[in-house]
Design an enzyme around this catalytic site. Structure first.
Site, mmCIF file in Angstrom:
data_model
loop_
_atom_site.group_PDB
_atom_site.id
_atom_site.type_symbol
_atom_site.label_atom_id
_atom_site.label_comp_id
_atom_site.label_asym_id
_atom_site.label_seq_id
_atom_site.Cartn_x
_atom_site.Cartn_y
_atom_site.Cartn_z
ATOM 1 C CB SER A 128 -0.907 0.009 1.236
ATOM 2 O OG SER A 128 -1.598 1.242 1.361
ATOM 3 C CE1 TYR A 151 -6.360 3.843 -1.673
ATOM 4 C CE2 TYR A 151 -4.554 3.583 -0.108
ATOM 5 C CZ TYR A 151 -5.808 3.215 -0.566
ATOM 6 O OH TYR A 151 -6.507 2.233 0.077
ATOM 7 C CB THR A 177 -6.732 2.038 -5.044
ATOM 8 O OG1 THR A 177 -6.010 0.836 -4.742
ATOM 9 C CG2 THR A 177 -8.094 1.963 -4.386
ATOM 10 C CE LYS A 254 -7.774 -3.539 -3.847
ATOM 11 N NZ LYS A 254 -8.525 -2.523 -3.053
ATOM 12 C CG HIS A 278 -11.380 0.014 -0.442
ATOM 13 N ND1 HIS A 278 -10.577 0.577 -1.396
ATOM 14 C CD2 HIS A 278 -10.709 0.156 0.734
ATOM 15 C CE1 HIS A 278 -9.483 1.065 -0.833
ATOM 16 N NE2 HIS A 278 -9.532 0.808 0.463
#
Length: 382
Positions: A128, A151, A177, A254, A278
């Site tokens: 992440s 992100y 994402t 995603k 999510h």
């Protein structure tokens, strides 16, 4: 063959919802109560909870349970292979560990332990942006491929810097994402006034960029306040065009639920789409991923891989996803449970159990390998 269960996990502390004993876990679900006993209540709620009334969170599990797989018989299958190709590379299973933030909340070794366990199991680990360990440390921790999850941040220069670091560190793929313009309202975190402890930071962001995440306020999720300040809320397809031009790595998108968005992602140049809500943590009331997966697979029509995220809990669930047309799955919360219960050893145990369950499921369904499972028929409703 006996299940490859590790016996060196720490003895569990008593769980708040009932007694436990010292028997080793025999399925991924067994790690949940071990994890709940091992972490503070606020951390448990942060991991376990969803957004809103948690209807989508519950729907993910219910939808998978409604998928009945029609097994084939007399196929001569004795010892099926679990290996499958993801993004052009053979993996030990059609499984990757999902990107999940702040893993040092669960165990001091955090992302490094989980990445090492994934590498030992022969499956990819997705790191992440909000990792509590740096990209460089995680890519050095194991032998398996690391996919960097991005992100989109308000600071485009910081996005470019993260991409450069991921490339330099040897990440094997980039996963962007797209379902977090803002963080879903996660009521458990709001009620708890949840904030990160001082020793858990957004390690990939410059110093001070996560101060809000550490500022506890009654009735406020510090995590939501932080992401609201640093995430770009208006990501567009044009941004994805920029990203595709910026990286030579395989690109996964995603957070896809609508088949029209899956088609658009393929047109932009995505190598894979991840059907995901999510884990029930964004739009409450969004459909369960297993429900929309077949439509997405049909819309993509083989032009990109399709992975299923949200709700996977067993080897049988992996078989269900394959039978519905997925190329593979992302495995999320159970890996955090296993990390909390036993660090790297716990995570290795969980992945070994999953491999055993998948092998059993393939055998019982008459499939020689995951590719054969994609030819199985399914019925909805059990």
């Amino acid at each position: 063959m006996a299940d490859p269960v590790r016996s060196d996990l720490p003895a569990p502390r008593p769980a708040p919802t009932g007694p436990t004993d010292n028997r080793p876990p025999v399925c991924l679900g067994d790690f949940a109560e071990l994890a709940r006993a091992a972490v503070p209540p606020g951390v448990w709620d942060y991991v376990d909870g969803g957004s809103g009334a948690e209807t989508t969170l519950a729907a993910n599990r219910a939808a998978l349970d409604r998928v009945a797989v029609l097994p084939r018989v007399l196929t001569g299958v004795d010892d099926p292979r679990t290996a499958a190709t993801l993004l052009g590379r053979e993996q030990a299973m059609p499984v990757a560990v999902a990107p999940m933030a702040y893993q040092r909340l669960l165990h001091p070794d955090g992302e490094s332990a989980l990445a090492a366990a994934a590498g030992a199991a022969g499956v990819p680990y997705a790191l992440s942006t909000l990792s509590s360990t740096t990209i460089e440390e995680v890519t050095a921790a194991g032998d398996g491929p690391v996919w960097f999850q991005l992100y989109w941040l308000r600071d485009r220069g910081l996005v470019a810097d993260l991409l450069d670091r991921a490339h330099t560190a040897g990440c094997a793929a980039l996963m962007v994402t797209v379902d977090v313009p803002v963080l879903g309202r996660r009521r458990r975190d709001v009620r708890n006034g949840f904030a990160l402890p001082p020793d858990v930071t957004a390690a990939n962001l410059p110093g001070g960029r996560d101060d809000l995440a550490h500022t506890g306020t009654p009735g406020v999720s510090a995590i939501a306040a932080h992401t609201g300040a640093v995430f770009a809320p208006a990501l567009t397809w044009g941004d994805l065009d920029w990203l595709r031009d910026r990286t030579p790595l395989p690109l996964l998108v995603k957070g896809i639920l609508d088949p029209r968005d899956a088609v658009r992602a393929v047109q932009v140049g995505a190598d894979a789409v991840v059907v995901s809500n999510h884990g029930g943590r964004q739009l409450d009331g969004a459909p369960a991923t297993a429900t929309v997966l077949p439509e997405v697979v049909a819309a993509v029509a083989g032009r990109a891989e399709v992975l299923l995220d949200s709700g996977i809990r067993s080897g049988t669930d992996v078989l269900r996803a394959l039978a519905l047309g997925a190329t593979g799955v992302l495995l999320g919360r159970p890996m955090l449970w296993a990390l909390a219960a036993g660090g790297r050893a716990g995570a290795e145990t969980a992945l070994a159990l999953l491999a055993t369950e998948l092998r059993d499921a393939l055998t019982l369904a008459g499939c020689a390998d995951p590719a054969a499972a994609r030819d199985l028929r399914t019925l909805s409703g059990g």
